[in-house]
Design a protein around this motif. Structure first.
Motif, PDB file in Angstrom:
ATOM      1  N   ILE A   1       0.826  -1.209   0.000  1.00  0.00           N
ATOM      2  CA  ILE A   1       0.000   0.000   0.000  1.00  0.00           C
ATOM      3  C   ILE A   1       0.860   1.259   0.000  1.00  0.00           C
ATOM      4  CG2 ILE A   1      -1.648   1.341   1.381  1.00  0.00           C
ATOM      5  CD1 ILE A   1      -2.807  -1.359   2.331  1.00  0.00           C
ATOM      6  N   TRP A   2       1.916   1.267   0.819  1.00  0.00           N
ATOM      7  CA  TRP A   2       2.721   2.472   0.982  1.00  0.00           C
ATOM      8  C   TRP A   2       3.720   2.698  -0.139  1.00  0.00           C
ATOM      9  CZ3 TRP A   2       3.783   1.073   6.787  1.00  0.00           C
ATOM     10  CH2 TRP A   2       2.664   1.431   7.557  1.00  0.00           C
ATOM     11  N   PHE A   3       4.339   1.617  -0.654  1.00  0.00           N
ATOM     12  CA  PHE A   3       5.456   1.780  -1.589  1.00  0.00           C
ATOM     13  C   PHE A   3       5.177   1.229  -2.986  1.00  0.00           C
ATOM     14  CE2 PHE A   3       7.233   1.290   2.723  1.00  0.00           C
ATOM     15  CZ  PHE A   3       7.764   2.566   2.875  1.00  0.00           C
ATOM     16  N   GLY A   4       4.025   0.617  -3.193  1.00  0.00           N
ATOM     17  CA  GLY A   4       3.653   0.178  -4.531  1.00  0.00           C
ATOM     18  C   GLY A   4       4.594  -0.871  -5.092  1.00  0.00           C
ATOM     19  N   VAL A   5       4.947  -0.727  -6.372  1.00  0.00           N
ATOM     20  CA  VAL A   5       5.753  -1.735  -7.061  1.00  0.00           C
ATOM     21  C   VAL A   5       7.235  -1.366  -7.106  1.00  0.00           C
ATOM     22  CG1 VAL A   5       3.828  -2.499  -8.505  1.00  0.00           C
ATOM     23  CG2 VAL A   5       5.284  -0.628  -9.295  1.00  0.00           C
ATOM     24  N   SER A   6       7.660  -0.418  -6.327  1.00  0.00           N
ATOM     25  CA  SER A   6       9.065  -0.028  -6.322  1.00  0.00           C
ATOM     26  C   SER A   6       9.910  -1.086  -5.622  1.00  0.00           C
ATOM     27  CB  SER A   6       9.246   1.321  -5.610  1.00  0.00           C
ATOM     28  OG  SER A   6       8.927   1.193  -4.236  1.00  0.00           O
ATOM     29  N   LEU A   7      11.230  -1.010  -5.831  1.00  0.00           N
ATOM     30  CA  LEU A   7      12.137  -1.963  -5.200  1.00  0.00           C
ATOM     31  C   LEU A   7      12.124  -1.828  -3.686  1.00  0.00           C
ATOM     32  CD1 LEU A   7      14.367  -4.119  -5.519  1.00  0.00           C
ATOM     33  CD2 LEU A   7      16.023  -2.244  -5.703  1.00  0.00           C
ATOM     34  N   LEU A   8      11.817  -0.629  -3.181  1.00  0.00           N
ATOM     35  CA  LEU A   8      11.788  -0.417  -1.737  1.00  0.00           C
ATOM     36  C   LEU A   8      10.750  -1.292  -1.050  1.00  0.00           C
ATOM     37  CD1 LEU A   8      12.897   1.227   0.632  1.00  0.00           C
ATOM     38  CD2 LEU A   8      11.140   2.957   0.154  1.00  0.00           C
TER      39      LEU A   8
ATOM     40  N   PRO B   1       9.607  -4.654  -1.572  1.00  0.00           N
ATOM     41  CA  PRO B   1      10.052  -5.974  -1.089  1.00  0.00           C
ATOM     42  C   PRO B   1      11.259  -5.908  -0.162  1.00  0.00           C
ATOM     43  CG  PRO B   1      10.674  -5.676  -3.379  1.00  0.00           C
ATOM     44  CD  PRO B   1       9.779  -4.522  -3.037  1.00  0.00           C
ATOM     45  N   VAL B   2      12.187  -4.983  -0.417  1.00  0.00           N
ATOM     46  CA  VAL B   2      13.384  -4.892   0.426  1.00  0.00           C
ATOM     47  C   VAL B   2      13.004  -4.525   1.848  1.00  0.00           C
ATOM     48  CG1 VAL B   2      15.511  -3.594   0.816  1.00  0.00           C
ATOM     49  CG2 VAL B   2      14.939  -4.383  -1.482  1.00  0.00           C
ATOM     50  N   LEU B   3      12.138  -3.528   2.010  1.00  0.00           N
ATOM     51  CA  LEU B   3      11.728  -3.111   3.349  1.00  0.00           C
ATOM     52  C   LEU B   3      10.901  -4.190   4.029  1.00  0.00           C
ATOM     53  CD1 LEU B   3      11.773  -0.904   5.452  1.00  0.00           C
ATOM     54  CD2 LEU B   3       9.744   0.101   4.386  1.00  0.00           C
ATOM     55  N   THR B   4      10.054  -4.875   3.283  1.00  0.00           N
ATOM     56  CA  THR B   4       9.254  -5.946   3.869  1.00  0.00           C
ATOM     57  C   THR B   4      10.138  -7.070   4.400  1.00  0.00           C
ATOM     58  OG1 THR B   4       7.496  -5.458   2.271  1.00  0.00           O
ATOM     59  CG2 THR B   4       7.330  -7.520   3.463  1.00  0.00           C
ATOM     60  N   VAL B   5      11.132  -7.467   3.616  1.00  0.00           N
ATOM     61  CA  VAL B   5      12.055  -8.512   4.052  1.00  0.00           C
ATOM     62  C   VAL B   5      12.824  -8.055   5.292  1.00  0.00           C
ATOM     63  CG1 VAL B   5      14.168  -9.736   3.429  1.00  0.00           C
ATOM     64  CG2 VAL B   5      12.275  -9.615   1.808  1.00  0.00           C
ATOM     65  N   ALA B   6      13.285  -6.811   5.292  1.00  0.00           N
ATOM     66  CA  ALA B   6      14.026  -6.297   6.440  1.00  0.00           C
ATOM     67  C   ALA B   6      13.157  -6.299   7.695  1.00  0.00           C
ATOM     68  CB  ALA B   6      14.529  -4.885   6.143  1.00  0.00           C
ATOM     69  N   LEU B   7      11.911  -5.870   7.574  1.00  0.00           N
ATOM     70  CA  LEU B   7      11.010  -5.845   8.727  1.00  0.00           C
ATOM     71  C   LEU B   7      10.705  -7.253   9.228  1.00  0.00           C
ATOM     72  CD1 LEU B   7       8.461  -3.076   7.629  1.00  0.00           C
ATOM     73  CD2 LEU B   7      10.200  -2.923   9.424  1.00  0.00           C
ATOM     74  N   ALA B   8      10.670  -8.214   8.327  1.00  0.00           N
ATOM     75  CA  ALA B   8      10.376  -9.592   8.728  1.00  0.00           C
ATOM     76  C   ALA B   8      11.575 -10.266   9.377  1.00  0.00           C
ATOM     77  CB  ALA B   8       9.918 -10.392   7.510  1.00  0.00           C
ATOM     78  N   ALA B   9      12.781  -9.986   8.869  1.00  0.00           N
ATOM     79  CA  ALA B   9      13.969 -10.689   9.356  1.00  0.00           C
ATOM     80  C   ALA B   9      14.571 -10.056  10.599  1.00  0.00           C
ATOM     81  CB  ALA B   9      15.024 -10.741   8.246  1.00  0.00           C
ATOM     82  N   ALA B  10      14.438  -8.756  10.767  1.00  0.00           N
ATOM     83  CA  ALA B  10      15.155  -8.042  11.820  1.00  0.00           C
ATOM     84  C   ALA B  10      14.782  -8.473  13.241  1.00  0.00           C
ATOM     85  CB  ALA B  10      14.965  -6.532  11.651  1.00  0.00           C
ATOM     86  N   PRO B  11      13.499  -8.650  13.594  1.00  0.00           N
ATOM     87  CA  PRO B  11      13.174  -8.949  14.997  1.00  0.00           C
ATOM     88  C   PRO B  11      13.831 -10.232  15.526  1.00  0.00           C
ATOM     89  CG  PRO B  11      11.214  -8.224  13.833  1.00  0.00           C
ATOM     90  CD  PRO B  11      12.264  -8.412  12.803  1.00  0.00           C
ATOM     91  N   ALA B  12      13.717 -11.330  14.789  1.00  0.00           N
ATOM     92  CA  ALA B  12      14.306 -12.596  15.251  1.00  0.00           C
ATOM     93  C   ALA B  12      15.821 -12.492  15.346  1.00  0.00           C
ATOM     94  CB  ALA B  12      13.910 -13.728  14.307  1.00  0.00           C
ATOM     95  N   LEU B  13      16.443 -11.825  14.386  1.00  0.00           N
ATOM     96  CA  LEU B  13      17.890 -11.671  14.408  1.00  0.00           C
ATOM     97  C   LEU B  13      18.332 -10.798  15.582  1.00  0.00           C
ATOM     98  CD1 LEU B  13      20.519 -12.345  13.004  1.00  0.00           C
ATOM     99  CD2 LEU B  13      20.119 -10.470  11.419  1.00  0.00           C
TER     100      LEU B  13
END
Length: 284
Positions: free
Chosen positions: A143-150, A152-164
């Protein structure tokens, strides 16, 4: 009382009787170890494949295709070049997102492990990140970033960061305080402490967090590609689903699983063995 004979066999005296302890078996090393290590995993895969084929023959339904149909679809997407191209796109997004999460998480985890105040300050954000479903993160980033590269990159970072972050913080808190005292006595600067004290000490926790983070990243990247992108493995899965091609969905799933297995067994485990080799040498 323990008596050690010249031949190296221990005899434990319990209540006046002696019970010989079995000698240690030498570990399997070299070529034999490399050949036998994957056997349990291959056995499990074989059992799962046989079970699926039996279920497909018993059900005789288009919703449960046999291994032959899945293999044909897998061969088609491989020979057409679609598999290599879409896996490359998805992997690029995962690597970029995980790299960003790794840098932030190591810094935040070490800070949380070293400072009680920072731990209390950052812990609610980490716990919220762990509790938030990957679907919510994927939808919000679309919703916020549409189809830009930001996106998927931000989504992956938000998903991986807490457990790490959690694993790094726990690893830092479990480090022997004497190491910190030694670094203070020798007046190590921050970069030297990070390289020679903290990172070597938290290697097992770092790899555990990396595995959890990558697992989270794989899940959310597929969701992002399904909902908001026009390429990648997730997009292809959605395309096969819209065409009611269950064999195609399974073919992409198998390809995705093979890539994940290659990363785990070919990259992560190799790096982990090399990173902790100094510990095994030190304990000899």
């Amino acid at each position: 009382m323990t008596v050690t004979h010249p031949v190296g066999v221990e005899e434990v005296v319990l209540g006046g009787g002696r019970s010989p302890a079995p000698p240690d078996r030498p570990p399997v090393t070299g070529v034999a170890a490399r050949l036998t290590r994957p056997l349990p995993a291959l056995l499990l895969v074989g059992l799962l494949a046989a079970g699926w084929q039996l279920m497909a023959q018993t059900a005789d339904s288009a919703l449960i295709p046999g291994l032959g149909a899945v293999a044909r679809n897998l061969a088609d997407i491989t020979t057409s070049g679609a598999l290599a191209e879409n896996v490359r796109v998805t992997l690029t997004r995962v690597v970029l997102g995980f790299a960003a999460a790794f840098v932030v998480s190591v810094a935040a985890g070490i800070a949380m492990g070293r400072s009680e105040w920072l731990r209390r300050f950052l812990e609610p954000a980490v716990l919220i990140g762990l509790a938030t479903p990957g679907l919510v993160k994927a939808l919000l980033c679309v919703i916020w970033f549409g189809v830009s590269l930001l996106n998927p990159v931000l989504t992956v970072a938000l998903a991986a960061a807490p457990a790490l972050t959690i694993n790094v913080a726990q690893g830092v808190r479990s480090v022997d305080p004497a190491l910190g005292e030694m670094a203070h006595v020798y007046r190590f600067d921050a970069l030297t402490r990070l390289r020679y004290v903290w990172l070597p000490a938290i290697v097992p926790d770092l790899f555990t967090g990396a595995r959890l983070g990558i697992a989270m990243a794989w899940k959310v990247i597929v969701l992002v590609e399904i909902f908001g992108l026009a390429d990648g493995v997730g997009y292809q899965l959605n395309l096969e689903f819209s065409q009611h091609n269950v064999a195609g969905v399974l073919a992409w799933t198998v390809a995705f699983a093979l890539v994940m297995a290659a990363i785990e067994y070919g990259l992560l485990q190799t790096l982990e063995r090399r990173s902790v080799r100094w510990r095994r040498v030190a304990l000899r």
